[in-house]
Write a protein that holds these residues in place. Structure first.
Motif, PDB file in Angstrom:
ATOM      1  N   LEU A   1       0.809  -1.202  -0.057  1.00 52.72           N
ATOM      2  CA  LEU A   1      -0.094   0.083  -0.038  1.00 52.72           C
ATOM      3  C   LEU A   1       0.900   1.151  -0.209  1.00 52.72           C
ATOM      4  CD1 LEU A   1      -2.806  -1.142   2.495  1.00 52.72           C
ATOM      5  CD2 LEU A   1      -3.105  -0.867   0.077  1.00 52.72           C
ATOM      6  N   ALA A   2       1.870   1.408   0.936  1.00 53.68           N
ATOM      7  CA  ALA A   2       2.835   2.437   0.816  1.00 53.68           C
ATOM      8  C   ALA A   2       3.480   2.702  -0.409  1.00 53.68           C
ATOM      9  CB  ALA A   2       3.846   2.362   2.035  1.00 53.68           C
ATOM     10  N   LEU A   3       3.854   1.738  -1.258  1.00 54.89           N
ATOM     11  CA  LEU A   3       4.700   1.775  -2.172  1.00 54.89           C
ATOM     12  C   LEU A   3       3.788   2.189  -3.389  1.00 54.89           C
ATOM     13  CD1 LEU A   3       7.096  -1.271  -2.030  1.00 54.89           C
ATOM     14  CD2 LEU A   3       7.792   1.361  -2.036  1.00 54.89           C
ATOM     15  N   GLY A   4       2.628   1.550  -3.513  1.00 55.47           N
ATOM     16  CA  GLY A   4       1.626   1.940  -4.624  1.00 55.47           C
ATOM     17  C   GLY A   4       0.999   3.354  -4.218  1.00 55.47           C
ATOM     18  N   ILE A   5       0.592   3.908  -3.253  1.00 58.30           N
ATOM     19  CA  ILE A   5      -0.148   5.150  -3.144  1.00 58.30           C
ATOM     20  C   ILE A   5       0.970   6.282  -3.434  1.00 58.30           C
ATOM     21  CG2 ILE A   5      -1.098   6.568  -1.375  1.00 58.30           C
ATOM     22  CD1 ILE A   5      -2.344   4.260  -0.076  1.00 58.30           C
TER      23      ILE A   5
ATOM     24  N   ILE B   1      19.371  -0.603 -12.783  1.00 57.77           N
ATOM     25  CA  ILE B   1      19.064   0.077 -11.686  1.00 57.77           C
ATOM     26  C   ILE B   1      19.460  -0.327 -10.564  1.00 57.77           C
ATOM     27  CG2 ILE B   1      16.767   0.881 -10.529  1.00 57.77           C
ATOM     28  CD1 ILE B   1      17.020   2.505 -12.862  1.00 57.77           C
ATOM     29  N   HIS B   2      19.871  -1.734 -10.363  1.00 54.95           N
ATOM     30  CA  HIS B   2      20.418  -2.310  -9.011  1.00 54.95           C
ATOM     31  C   HIS B   2      21.638  -1.789  -8.914  1.00 54.95           C
ATOM     32  CE1 HIS B   2      22.246  -5.670  -6.930  1.00 54.95           C
ATOM     33  NE2 HIS B   2      21.467  -5.173  -6.082  1.00 54.95           N
ATOM     34  N   ARG B   3      22.595  -1.469  -9.998  1.00 48.39           N
ATOM     35  CA  ARG B   3      23.690  -1.106  -9.868  1.00 48.39           C
ATOM     36  C   ARG B   3      23.813   0.338  -9.699  1.00 48.39           C
ATOM     37  NH1 ARG B   3      27.012  -4.073 -14.940  1.00 48.39           N
ATOM     38  NH2 ARG B   3      26.734  -6.325 -14.166  1.00 48.39           N
ATOM     39  N   LEU B   4      22.878   1.304 -10.073  1.00 51.94           N
ATOM     40  CA  LEU B   4      22.945   2.467  -9.651  1.00 51.94           C
ATOM     41  C   LEU B   4      22.569   2.597  -8.307  1.00 51.94           C
ATOM     42  CD1 LEU B   4      21.128   4.325 -12.480  1.00 51.94           C
ATOM     43  CD2 LEU B   4      23.285   4.466 -12.213  1.00 51.94           C
ATOM     44  N   ALA B   5      21.629   1.536  -7.556  1.00 50.00           N
ATOM     45  CA  ALA B   5      21.254   1.750  -6.162  1.00 50.00           C
ATOM     46  C   ALA B   5      22.251   1.492  -5.577  1.00 50.00           C
ATOM     47  CB  ALA B   5      20.083   0.737  -6.096  1.00 50.00           C
ATOM     48  N   LEU B   6      23.202   0.438  -5.814  1.00 49.02           N
ATOM     49  CA  LEU B   6      24.251   0.066  -5.073  1.00 49.02           C
ATOM     50  C   LEU B   6      25.435   1.151  -4.915  1.00 49.02           C
ATOM     51  CD1 LEU B   6      25.294  -3.613  -6.596  1.00 49.02           C
ATOM     52  CD2 LEU B   6      24.604  -2.846  -4.225  1.00 49.02           C
ATOM     53  N   ALA B   7      25.403   1.995  -6.001  1.00 51.68           N
ATOM     54  CA  ALA B   7      26.362   3.003  -5.899  1.00 51.68           C
ATOM     55  C   ALA B   7      25.762   4.177  -5.112  1.00 51.68           C
ATOM     56  CB  ALA B   7      26.467   3.744  -7.320  1.00 51.68           C
ATOM     57  N   GLY B   8      24.540   4.221  -4.920  1.00 50.66           N
ATOM     58  CA  GLY B   8      23.999   5.504  -4.208  1.00 50.66           C
ATOM     59  C   GLY B   8      23.415   4.780  -2.577  1.00 50.66           C
ATOM     60  N   GLY B   9      23.816   3.537  -2.394  1.00 49.00           N
ATOM     61  CA  GLY B   9      23.490   3.195  -1.085  1.00 49.00           C
ATOM     62  C   GLY B   9      22.047   2.939  -0.648  1.00 49.00           C
ATOM     63  N   LEU B  10      21.183   2.710  -2.124  1.00 49.79           N
ATOM     64  CA  LEU B  10      19.725   2.495  -1.932  1.00 49.79           C
ATOM     65  C   LEU B  10      19.401   1.166  -1.807  1.00 49.79           C
ATOM     66  CD1 LEU B  10      18.820   5.419  -3.937  1.00 49.79           C
ATOM     67  CD2 LEU B  10      18.873   5.387  -1.738  1.00 49.79           C
ATOM     68  N   THR B  11      20.188   0.268  -1.965  1.00 52.60           N
ATOM     69  CA  THR B  11      19.751  -1.305  -2.075  1.00 52.60           C
ATOM     70  C   THR B  11      19.146  -1.591  -0.674  1.00 52.60           C
ATOM     71  OG1 THR B  11      21.959  -1.852  -1.495  1.00 52.60           O
ATOM     72  CG2 THR B  11      20.849  -1.952  -3.831  1.00 52.60           C
TER      73      THR B  11
ATOM     74  N   GLY C   1      14.867   3.446  -2.330  1.00 50.71           N
ATOM     75  CA  GLY C   1      15.455   2.815  -3.734  1.00 50.71           C
ATOM     76  C   GLY C   1      14.129   2.053  -4.458  1.00 50.71           C
ATOM     77  N   VAL C   2      13.515   1.295  -3.621  1.00 52.22           N
ATOM     78  CA  VAL C   2      12.281   0.520  -4.167  1.00 52.22           C
ATOM     79  C   VAL C   2      11.273   1.517  -4.990  1.00 52.22           C
ATOM     80  CG1 VAL C   2      10.546  -1.258  -4.025  1.00 52.22           C
ATOM     81  CG2 VAL C   2      12.733  -1.584  -2.612  1.00 52.22           C
ATOM     82  N   LEU C   3      10.905   2.434  -3.921  1.00 51.44           N
ATOM     83  CA  LEU C   3       9.912   3.550  -4.482  1.00 51.44           C
ATOM     84  C   LEU C   3      10.522   4.150  -5.962  1.00 51.44           C
ATOM     85  CD1 LEU C   3       7.623   5.262  -4.221  1.00 51.44           C
ATOM     86  CD2 LEU C   3       9.051   6.826  -2.831  1.00 51.44           C
ATOM     87  N   LEU C   4      11.815   4.394  -5.834  1.00 51.92           N
ATOM     88  CA  LEU C   4      12.332   5.271  -7.234  1.00 51.92           C
ATOM     89  C   LEU C   4      12.167   4.179  -8.446  1.00 51.92           C
ATOM     90  CD1 LEU C   4      15.198   7.015  -5.902  1.00 51.92           C
ATOM     91  CD2 LEU C   4      13.152   7.768  -6.461  1.00 51.92           C
ATOM     92  N   ALA C   5      12.474   2.755  -8.007  1.00 53.46           N
ATOM     93  CA  ALA C   5      12.521   1.813  -9.166  1.00 53.46           C
ATOM     94  C   ALA C   5      10.934   1.397  -9.535  1.00 53.46           C
ATOM     95  CB  ALA C   5      13.064   0.500  -8.503  1.00 53.46           C
ATOM     96  N   HIS C   6      10.060   1.530  -8.711  1.00 47.58           N
ATOM     97  CA  HIS C   6       8.549   1.520  -9.041  1.00 47.58           C
ATOM     98  C   HIS C   6       8.050   2.961 -10.001  1.00 47.58           C
ATOM     99  CE1 HIS C   6       6.748  -1.649  -6.251  1.00 47.58           C
ATOM    100  NE2 HIS C   6       7.957  -2.020  -6.417  1.00 47.58           N
ATOM    101  N   LEU C   7       8.798   3.923  -9.550  1.00 43.41           N
ATOM    102  CA  LEU C   7       8.313   5.195 -10.094  1.00 43.41           C
ATOM    103  C   LEU C   7       8.504   4.861 -11.669  1.00 43.41           C
ATOM    104  CD1 LEU C   7       9.008   8.179  -8.077  1.00 43.41           C
ATOM    105  CD2 LEU C   7       7.109   7.674  -9.031  1.00 43.41           C
ATOM    106  N   LEU C   8       9.851   4.353 -12.107  1.00 50.82           N
ATOM    107  CA  LEU C   8      10.204   3.992 -13.436  1.00 50.82           C
ATOM    108  C   LEU C   8       9.160   3.403 -14.320  1.00 50.82           C
ATOM    109  CD1 LEU C   8      14.028   3.571 -13.023  1.00 50.82           C
ATOM    110  CD2 LEU C   8      12.767   5.665 -13.860  1.00 50.82           C
ATOM    111  N   SER C   9       8.533   2.420 -13.527  1.00 49.57           N
ATOM    112  CA  SER C   9       7.600   1.752 -13.943  1.00 49.57           C
ATOM    113  C   SER C   9       6.126   2.253 -14.428  1.00 49.57           C
ATOM    114  CB  SER C   9       7.320   0.303 -13.379  1.00 49.57           C
ATOM    115  OG  SER C   9       8.459  -0.302 -13.806  1.00 49.57           O
TER     116      SER C   9
END
Length: 533
Positions: free
Chosen positions: A307-311, A355-365, A370-378
């Motif tokens: 719910l949190a990610l979707g909303i 995206i996973h490699r970018l998240a690793l570089a940014g410490g968002l894994t 990090g999951v929210l930003l990945a969901h936003l792309l979709s």
């Protein structure tokens, strides 16, 4: 790998072409007829059904121990035990093709409805088709040679999204797809999950190969459209022989069958989630159990995370789409829209790894952000596709009237445009929420097992033997988007002009009532047409 490529092309192209042809045929049967509005109103529950949940329910129906075979056993088949027949996850990929067709037809119909309900294009196309009928052409011939060539051009991006998904799907292919040979997307996912670096490299190559397949098929579609568009326009003056339309409602029967199948899938999930002992060939379980739902409630963290990610993702995507459509120049929109649609066209196993490699570089894994930003792309491309037709077709005369009254742009947006478009805005938010709920690969890769959603639970459990638990999570995966669409329909209801008109009439003097009735009637008609977009 060659077998995987062949299976990918077969399932992806066959499902996309069948969905495209079935959508076109249903439109030719339904548009302009009384049951067209009923068809459009029935789309939200179908769109709310995620691919993974539908795949689980379909497997429950067509499996050797599924409901279809139970309903005809043993009196017709003679089976007292589940036969050793590959009716699900068959080697020919027929189950995966059927699942993809049944899921993509509602999406394409919804994309077509957004174009046909526009005041500018839809009304003009309908007038042109009617003009062709007055010249003696049948209703079907007028649709195929006047309306469909123009509509199909507007459906290029939705068709490309369907094709790309069919070629690169992972979660639904794991559930309903063939196991040997598996599709290339599943093989790429398996290689990327391997701890061996060489296997990871092979998985990356497979991801790029999937990208090449999507690009090649997209190029073939473009070439086909350029050559076939000339064929549509070859009017030779001959009237078709089927001028007298058949009284048998084939399209309505076919759409009723689709709705019935969706209902059977959801019912199979609901019954399977509370089934206890269920021997074959009994049609219903011998005992009932709420143990699976107890497990779901015990893992309520996954529900709240979904719910949190979707909303959040749908709200941000909707706000961004509104801002983009409001302030971006048309030249920017034409140039950058293709880039915005890239997440729909790139294979999920490829861009998620990036995206996973970018998240690793940014410490968002492993982090919620990090999951929210990945969901936003979709979510972003779908919200832009959903909102653009209504937003771009909004009558510009409202803005001119607002300017002549000396009101600010914010007043125009907050009190005129957005209230009139609230049905489209809420529907777009529901679409974004449904897309976020269905995300499997971004949550799995970026979340690294720390962020768990209903979809990751359903897909992970589908490979095990806990049928009731799988059914419970899959049913919940459908229920959350369905509630979002229901809430959007309630919040997007048109204004009650009749109530306001009665209040004004009661307060008005008898001498001005006729003029007031006429003015209110015109205003309500204009508002209703705008809110239908």
């Amino acid at each position: 790998m060659l077998q995987a490529i062949g299976m990918t092309l077969w399932t992806g192209l066959a499902s996309s072409l069948l969905a495209w042809w079935l959508t076109a045929w249903l439109l030719s049967q339904a548009f302009g007829r009384p049951w067209w509005n009923k068809l459009v109103r029935s789309l939200p529950p179908l769109l709310a059904t995620p691919h993974a949940a539908f795949a689980v329910g379909l497997v429950f129906l067509i499996a050797p121990s599924g409901w279809i075979l139970r309903s005809i056993s043993p009196w017709l088949t003679g089976y007292w035990a589940p036969p050793q027949i590959a009716t699900s996850q068959d080697t020919y990929g027929l189950g995966l093709i059927a699942m993809l067709v049944l899921k993509e037809v509602p999406f394409l119909l919804w994309a077509a409805a957004t174009q046909l309900q526009r005041d500018d294009t839809g009304a003009r196309w309908q007038r042109e088709a009617f003009a062709a009928q007055t010249l003696g052409y049948s209703r079907q011939r007028a649709f195929w040679q006047v309306l469909w060539p123009q509509l199909s051009n507007r459906l290029f991006w939705p068709l490309l999204a369907v094709l790309a998904y069919g070629l690169t799907v992972v979660d639904a292919a794991l559930i309903a797809g063939p196991g040997s040979p598996a599709t290339l997307s599943v093989r790429a996912w398996q290689w990327l999950q391997d701890s061996d670096e060489e296997a990871n490299a092979i998985g990356a190559v497979a991801g790029w190969l999937l990208t090449a397949l999507v690009a090649a098929t997209a190029a073939l579609i473009v070439l086909h459209d350029k050559h076939s568009s000339r064929l549509w326009l070859r009017f030779n003056g001959q009237r078709s022989k089927d001028a007298a339309q058949s009284s048998w409602p084939a399209g309505r029967v076919a759409w009723g069958a689709v709705l019935l199948l969706y209902g059977a899938v959801l019912l199979a999930l609901a019954v399977g989630s509370v089934a206890g002992v269920w021997p074959f060939p009994a049609l219903l379980p011998k005992s009932w159990s709420w143990e699976a739902w107890g497990s779901v409630m015990a893992s309520s963290r996954s529900v709240w995370m979904t719910l949190a990610l979707g909303i959040t993702s749908s709200a941000i995507a909707l706000a961004w789409s509104i801002a983009w459509l409001e302030i971006s120049p048309p030249s920017w929109d034409r140039a950058l829209r293709k880039l915005l649609y890239l997440p729909l066209l790139l294979p999920g196993v490829l861009w998620v790894v990036g995206i996973h490699r970018l998240a690793l570089a940014g410490g968002l894994t492993g982090a919620w952000l990090g999951v929210l930003l990945a969901h936003l792309l979709s979510v972003l491309p779908y919200t832009l596709i959903a909102l653009s037709p209504a937003y771009q077709a909004f009558d510009a005369r409202y803005a001119h009237i607002n300017a002549t009254l000396g009101k600010s742009r914010w007043v125009y947006l907050s009190q005129v445009k957005w209230p009139l478009l609230r049905s489209s805005l809420w529907s777009t938010a529901a679409v974004g929420f449904a897309v976020s709920v269905a995300q499997f690969l971004p949550t799995l890769y970026i979340g690294e097992g720390r962020i768990v959603t209903v979809t990751t639970e359903a897909v992970t459990l589908s490979s095990g033997g806990q049928r009731s638990l799988v059914a419970a999570f899959a049913w919940l995966q459908w229920l959350l988007p369905a509630l979002a669409f229901a809430l959007a329909a309630w919040l997007g209801k048109p204004r009650r002009w009749a109530i306001k008109a009665s209040i004004l009439l009661n307060n008005a003097t008898p001498s001005v009532r006729p003029e007031l009735v006429e003015g209110i009637s015109k205003a309500s008609t204009s508002s209703a047409r705008t809110e239908q977009i």
